[in-house]
Design an enzyme around this catalytic site. Structure first.
Site, short mmCIF file in Angstrom:
data_model
loop_
_atom_site.label_atom_id
_atom_site.label_comp_id
_atom_site.label_asym_id
_atom_site.label_seq_id
_atom_site.Cartn_x
_atom_site.Cartn_y
_atom_site.Cartn_z
N GLN A 283 22.63 -12.17 41.43
CA GLN A 283 21.41 -12.92 41.77
C GLN A 283 21.59 -13.69 43.09
O GLN A 283 22.61 -14.32 43.31
CB GLN A 283 21.09 -13.92 40.66
CG GLN A 283 20.70 -13.27 39.34
CD GLN A 283 19.27 -12.76 39.31
OE1 GLN A 283 18.60 -12.68 40.32
NE2 GLN A 283 18.80 -12.37 38.13
N TYR A 312 21.74 -3.58 31.08
CA TYR A 312 21.63 -3.75 32.53
C TYR A 312 22.55 -4.91 32.94
O TYR A 312 22.13 -5.88 33.55
CB TYR A 312 20.19 -4.02 32.97
CG TYR A 312 19.23 -2.94 32.53
CD1 TYR A 312 18.96 -1.84 33.34
CD2 TYR A 312 18.60 -3.01 31.28
CE1 TYR A 312 18.08 -0.84 32.92
CE2 TYR A 312 17.73 -2.01 30.86
CZ TYR A 312 17.48 -0.93 31.68
OH TYR A 312 16.62 0.07 31.27
N GLU A 333 25.88 -0.65 31.84
CA GLU A 333 25.43 -0.69 33.24
C GLU A 333 25.69 0.67 33.86
O GLU A 333 26.66 1.35 33.50
CB GLU A 333 26.22 -1.79 33.97
CG GLU A 333 26.11 -1.81 35.47
CD GLU A 333 24.69 -2.05 35.97
OE1 GLU A 333 24.22 -1.18 36.74
OE2 GLU A 333 24.06 -3.04 35.58
N ASP A 381 18.04 -7.46 31.22
CA ASP A 381 17.70 -7.96 32.55
C ASP A 381 17.47 -6.74 33.46
O ASP A 381 18.30 -6.41 34.29
CB ASP A 381 18.86 -8.83 33.08
CG ASP A 381 18.53 -9.49 34.42
OD1 ASP A 381 17.37 -9.39 34.86
OD2 ASP A 381 19.43 -10.09 35.01
N CYS A 408 12.07 -9.80 36.45
CA CYS A 408 11.75 -10.18 37.84
C CYS A 408 10.38 -9.63 38.23
O CYS A 408 10.02 -9.63 39.40
CB CYS A 408 12.82 -9.69 38.80
SG CYS A 408 13.08 -7.91 38.75
#
Length: 456
Positions: A283, A312, A333, A381, A408
């Protein structure tokens, strides 16, 4: 009938989800940059379609008391700060409204508890990563940002929302590239060597990584360039080269080379140390990412008996932040370097109850289900495109009590929540978090609970 170059008087009645002013005239909806609700303007028509049009401000006849008058227009023209002309408290209100509107329009949820947006005390200079194109402008190598909807580079020296040290590294590197006469990339001709500069800086550690994105492997006088950089910035721990010879907008190619130091930098988040590799997702606003993840942890109401799926998982930031509170963390991931980072990060922090696999999330879930592994809390996420329908089905098949969704993109989050509702989950509450002050982007944490679960 309105046509291009007509100038009319309009009132701005709303903001679009991308922060453009919205006006209505002669049955059309117009989108106008740098215009805020309540403002009266003379608008020049730029383009008209059947139902919508685009305009620009010719003159302000009345301005909003929410307008930030001090913004350099370059930040609006490039989209670096496409909401920077709006006062910060009003930005936070706008972002909460975005989340509420998405839930209502896309998922049909009118009564969701959407809390006030969590914001920053100092909403500037927060970005820990810069990705800056390098081009020739007026016969000189420049670094800056493309004007919106174009590939015309606007030279910029102060990026406003970036860590100021990152700006210094970019300018110093730009000057070295000029001095060593290294040719900038030309998209049309597909000539030149240096395409982009990418710089990361640890928020707490101050460690710096510089990535030179080039069209071919050989860089003239690279040893001298590296030497000057580390002399000027002793905090540089990593200088990487990425080779991208393909046309298009992708910043990175597949080929990585280490020019100096190590292939990662280290930073801290929520008390853990993290190694961050060049291609790994991390981030860009560390201060607010900690608030975002802490919100997800608080929403999840974790106990020592919980088994958590971190989907994720990136470099493990969320899963490793909760590992010490729960029985087991399973992470998945698709980026191999990030999985390697997450395993290393678990080791660095002495965490033994977190395991990570490199796979598509749906595939990993199916494998875990076959092994009888059924986490009761799922943390997701995903990227902006949200979750796939197959992931939602597979994760629902695990029958977790809670799904904590970090998003997001409010639109894809609302779409996915609707699908989870069809699988027997209920939306409990939503917390918008401002990870990207001065821009229209908003993150949010949503808590979903299985309807027949005892979890509260």
């Amino acid at each position: 009938m309105l046509k291009k170059n007509d100038v009319i008087e309009v009132e701005i009645v709303d903001l679009s989800h991308e922060g453009a002013g919205v006006a209505k005239a002669e049955g059309l909806v117009f989108f106008v940059e740098n215009a805020l609700p309540g403002e009266l303007i003379r608008m020049r028509v730029l383009k008209v379609n059947k139902k919508i049009g685009f305009g620009k401000v010719e003159e302000f006849l009345r301005t909003s008391d929410q307008r930030n008058q001090n913004l350099d227009m370059a930040y609006l023209r490039t989209g670096i700060a496409d909401l920077g002309h709006l006062s910060y408290p009003a930005q936070l209100d706008f972002k909460r409204k975005q989340v509420k509107d998405s839930l209502y329009k896309i998922a049909g949820i009118a009564d969701a508890e959407v809390l006030p947006t969590l914001g920053m005390d100092e909403p500037l200079h927060y970005r820990n990563k810069a990705q800056v194109p390098v081009r020739r402008v007026k016969d000189q190598l420049e670094t800056g940002f493309f004007r919106k909807h174009s590939h015309d580079l606007l030279p910029i020296e102060d990026f406003y929302i970036q860590d100021p040290v990152i700006d210094q590294v970019i300018l110093f590197t730009r000057d070295l590239l000029r001095r060593f006469d290294i040719k900038p990339y030309d998209e049309k001709e597909r000539t030149g060597l240096i395409r982009s500069l990418v710089v990361r800086r640890g928020h707490y550690s101050g460690e710096i990584m510089v990535i030179l994105v080039t069209t071919r492997p050989k860089i003239f006088r690279i040893d001298q360039l590296v030497e000057r950089l580390i002399e000027a910035f002793p905090a540089i721990k990593s200088i990487m080269q990425n080779i991208n010879d393909q046309p298009g907008n992708a910043i990175f190619g597949k080929d990585w080379r280490m020019l100096y130091g190590q292939d990662y930098i280290t930073d801290q988040m929520l008390g853990n140390d993290f190694q961050i590799a060049a291609p790994a997702f991390y981030q860009v606003n560390t201060e607010m990412a900690e608030k975002l993840y802490q919100t997800a942890i608080d929403f999840s109401g974790l106990t020592a008996e919980d088994m958590v799926l971190d989907a994720y998982s990136g470099i493990g930031t969320i899963g490793l932040s909760v590992a010490k509170q729960v029985k087991q963390v399973y992470g998945v991931e698709v980026i191999p370097e990030a999985v390697e980072n997450s395993r290393k990060n678990a080791e660095i922090n002495g965490i033994t109850n977190a395991s990570y696999v490199c796979a598509a999330a749906e595939k990993a879930i199916q494998d875990w289900l076959k092994e009888g592994i059924r986490p009761n809390v799922i943390l997701v996420d995903p990227p902006r495109k949200g979750l796939t329908a197959s992931f939602i089905k597979a994760s629902s098949a695990m029958q977790p009590d809670k799904i904590t969704y970090i998003s997001c993109n409010p639109a894809t989050m609302a779409r996915d929540i609707k699908l989870y509702q069809e699988q027997g989950y209920t939306l409990k509450q939503v917390q918008p978090v401002d990870l990207f002050p001065q821009t229209h982007h908003v993150e949010a944490v949503s808590l979903l609970i299985r309807a027949d679960s005892s979890a509260k």
